[in-house]
Design a protein around this motif. Sequence first.
Motif, PDB file in Angstrom:
ATOM      1  N   CYS A 100      -1.365   6.390  -5.325  1.00 26.18           N
ATOM      2  CA  CYS A 100      -2.099   7.697  -5.106  1.00 26.18           C
ATOM      3  C   CYS A 100      -1.209   8.841  -5.435  1.00 26.18           C
ATOM      4  CB  CYS A 100      -2.747   7.863  -3.657  1.00 26.18           C
ATOM      5  SG  CYS A 100      -1.266   7.952  -2.263  1.00 26.18           S
ATOM      6  N   ASP A 101       0.226   8.661  -5.745  1.00 26.77           N
ATOM      7  CA  ASP A 101       1.156   9.673  -5.907  1.00 26.77           C
ATOM      8  C   ASP A 101       1.967   9.292  -6.862  1.00 26.77           C
ATOM      9  OD1 ASP A 101       1.831  12.143  -5.359  1.00 26.77           O
ATOM     10  OD2 ASP A 101       2.464  12.165  -3.510  1.00 26.77           O
ATOM     11  N   SER A 102       2.547  10.588  -7.610  1.00 30.78           N
ATOM     12  CA  SER A 102       3.594  10.136  -8.637  1.00 30.78           C
ATOM     13  C   SER A 102       4.796  10.060  -8.244  1.00 30.78           C
ATOM     14  CB  SER A 102       3.714  11.546  -9.396  1.00 30.78           C
ATOM     15  OG  SER A 102       4.057  12.386  -8.620  1.00 30.78           O
ATOM     16  N   HIS A 103       5.829   9.202  -8.930  1.00 32.14           N
ATOM     17  CA  HIS A 103       7.054   8.849  -8.616  1.00 32.14           C
ATOM     18  C   HIS A 103       8.051   9.967  -8.323  1.00 32.14           C
ATOM     19  CE1 HIS A 103       6.701   4.325  -9.325  1.00 32.14           C
ATOM     20  NE2 HIS A 103       5.843   4.907 -10.089  1.00 32.14           N
TER      21      HIS A 103
ATOM     22  N   SER B 147       2.174  -1.104   7.047  1.00 34.19           N
ATOM     23  CA  SER B 147       2.590  -1.497   5.443  1.00 34.19           C
ATOM     24  C   SER B 147       1.686  -0.948   4.856  1.00 34.19           C
ATOM     25  CB  SER B 147       2.884  -2.979   5.777  1.00 34.19           C
ATOM     26  OG  SER B 147       1.643  -3.785   5.741  1.00 34.19           O
ATOM     27  N   ARG B 148       0.868  -0.242   5.198  1.00 33.03           N
ATOM     28  CA  ARG B 148      -0.389   0.567   4.177  1.00 33.03           C
ATOM     29  C   ARG B 148       0.091   2.171   4.034  1.00 33.03           C
ATOM     30  NH1 ARG B 148      -4.264  -2.701   2.744  1.00 33.03           N
ATOM     31  NH2 ARG B 148      -4.420  -4.610   3.536  1.00 33.03           N
ATOM     32  N   CYS B 149      -0.371   2.429   2.785  1.00 28.85           N
ATOM     33  CA  CYS B 149      -0.125   3.873   2.704  1.00 28.85           C
ATOM     34  C   CYS B 149      -1.408   4.729   3.558  1.00 28.85           C
ATOM     35  CB  CYS B 149      -0.492   4.169   1.127  1.00 28.85           C
ATOM     36  SG  CYS B 149      -0.842   5.902   0.913  1.00 28.85           S
ATOM     37  N   LEU B 150      -0.578   5.774   4.284  1.00 26.90           N
ATOM     38  CA  LEU B 150      -1.918   6.500   5.309  1.00 26.90           C
ATOM     39  C   LEU B 150      -2.751   7.324   4.394  1.00 26.90           C
ATOM     40  CD1 LEU B 150       1.039   7.769   7.838  1.00 26.90           C
ATOM     41  CD2 LEU B 150      -0.449   5.834   7.927  1.00 26.90           C
ATOM     42  N   HIS B 151      -2.270   7.490   3.295  1.00 20.97           N
ATOM     43  CA  HIS B 151      -3.351   8.459   2.288  1.00 20.97           C
ATOM     44  C   HIS B 151      -4.481   7.702   1.825  1.00 20.97           C
ATOM     45  CE1 HIS B 151      -4.372  11.964   0.080  1.00 20.97           C
ATOM     46  NE2 HIS B 151      -4.524  11.260  -0.957  1.00 20.97           N
ATOM     47  N   CYS B 152      -4.139   6.494   1.319  1.00 21.64           N
ATOM     48  CA  CYS B 152      -5.182   5.784   0.499  1.00 21.64           C
ATOM     49  C   CYS B 152      -5.186   4.524   0.934  1.00 21.64           C
ATOM     50  CB  CYS B 152      -4.779   5.615  -1.197  1.00 21.64           C
ATOM     51  SG  CYS B 152      -3.714   4.692  -1.401  1.00 21.64           S
ATOM     52  N   GLY B 153      -4.584   4.142   1.806  1.00 22.04           N
ATOM     53  CA  GLY B 153      -4.811   2.901   2.467  1.00 22.04           C
ATOM     54  C   GLY B 153      -4.213   1.472   1.520  1.00 22.04           C
ATOM     55  N   ALA B 154      -3.769   1.803   0.502  1.00 17.79           N
ATOM     56  CA  ALA B 154      -3.245   0.587  -0.396  1.00 17.79           C
ATOM     57  C   ALA B 154      -2.210   0.074   0.464  1.00 17.79           C
ATOM     58  CB  ALA B 154      -2.694   1.250  -1.666  1.00 17.79           C
ATOM     59  N   HIS B 155      -1.827  -1.160   0.085  1.00 19.30           N
ATOM     60  CA  HIS B 155      -0.666  -1.902   0.554  1.00 19.30           C
ATOM     61  C   HIS B 155       0.524  -1.370   0.046  1.00 19.30           C
ATOM     62  CE1 HIS B 155       1.570  -5.333   2.352  1.00 19.30           C
ATOM     63  NE2 HIS B 155       2.384  -5.349   1.092  1.00 19.30           N
ATOM     64  N   VAL B 156       1.501  -1.364   0.666  1.00 15.69           N
ATOM     65  CA  VAL B 156       2.787  -0.803   0.283  1.00 15.69           C
ATOM     66  C   VAL B 156       3.973  -1.998   0.954  1.00 15.69           C
ATOM     67  CG1 VAL B 156       2.366   1.654   0.021  1.00 15.69           C
ATOM     68  CG2 VAL B 156       3.280   0.746   2.225  1.00 15.69           C
ATOM     69  N   SER B 157       4.858  -2.201   0.248  1.00 19.42           N
ATOM     70  CA  SER B 157       5.762  -3.273   0.458  1.00 19.42           C
ATOM     71  C   SER B 157       6.629  -2.457   1.618  1.00 19.42           C
ATOM     72  CB  SER B 157       6.840  -3.579  -0.501  1.00 19.42           C
ATOM     73  OG  SER B 157       7.642  -2.477  -0.898  1.00 19.42           O
ATOM     74  N   PRO B 158       7.036  -3.288   2.915  1.00 22.27           N
ATOM     75  CA  PRO B 158       7.824  -2.992   3.967  1.00 22.27           C
ATOM     76  C   PRO B 158       9.150  -1.992   3.232  1.00 22.27           C
ATOM     77  CG  PRO B 158       7.193  -5.093   4.399  1.00 22.27           C
ATOM     78  CD  PRO B 158       6.765  -4.677   2.701  1.00 22.27           C
ATOM     79  N   ALA B 159       9.726  -2.724   2.090  1.00 23.10           N
ATOM     80  CA  ALA B 159      10.835  -2.094   1.693  1.00 23.10           C
ATOM     81  C   ALA B 159      10.406  -0.531   1.280  1.00 23.10           C
ATOM     82  CB  ALA B 159      11.514  -2.854   0.674  1.00 23.10           C
ATOM     83  N   PHE B 160       9.571  -0.419   0.827  1.00 23.91           N
ATOM     84  CA  PHE B 160       9.044   0.960   0.245  1.00 23.91           C
ATOM     85  C   PHE B 160       8.746   1.894   1.210  1.00 23.91           C
ATOM     86  CE2 PHE B 160       5.675   4.138  -0.428  1.00 23.91           C
ATOM     87  CZ  PHE B 160       6.346   4.704  -1.511  1.00 23.91           C
ATOM     88  N   ALA B 161       8.188   1.255   2.330  1.00 20.96           N
ATOM     89  CA  ALA B 161       7.933   2.137   3.701  1.00 20.96           C
ATOM     90  C   ALA B 161       9.230   2.579   4.238  1.00 20.96           C
ATOM     91  CB  ALA B 161       7.240   1.433   4.656  1.00 20.96           C
ATOM     92  N   ARG B 162      10.244   1.775   4.277  1.00 13.83           N
ATOM     93  CA  ARG B 162      11.613   1.935   4.687  1.00 13.83           C
ATOM     94  C   ARG B 162      12.390   2.807   3.934  1.00 13.83           C
ATOM     95  NH1 ARG B 162      14.247  -2.690   3.755  1.00 13.83           N
ATOM     96  NH2 ARG B 162      12.647  -3.667   4.913  1.00 13.83           N
TER      97      ARG B 162
END
Length: 73
Positions: free
Chosen positions: A40-43, A10-25
């Motif tokens: 770390c990236d644009s929408h 549940s962490r961004c592989l690029h910057c390490g920020a937490h991401v929600s499981p839904a976002f990752a899915r």
Amino acid sequence: MSLGVETPDSRCLHCGAHVSPAFARVHGDNQDRAHRCTRCDSHIRIAKGSAAGLAVTVPDPEIAEGRHGGDSS
Ligand SMILES: [Zn+2]
């Protein structure tokens, strides 16, 4: 209360920020890993697949200067 149950996935592989499981899915690769996130990236790039590890033609906000107003003088 469910503290401390987040997985490494549940962490961004690029910057390490937490991401929600839904976002990752939704935006991550087929293993639900987010390669990029909204920190770390644009929408636009995420919508095109950057979070899934795809090469996106839209300029990377970390590389493209002058758009975010990040004055480094
Ligand atoms: Zn990130």
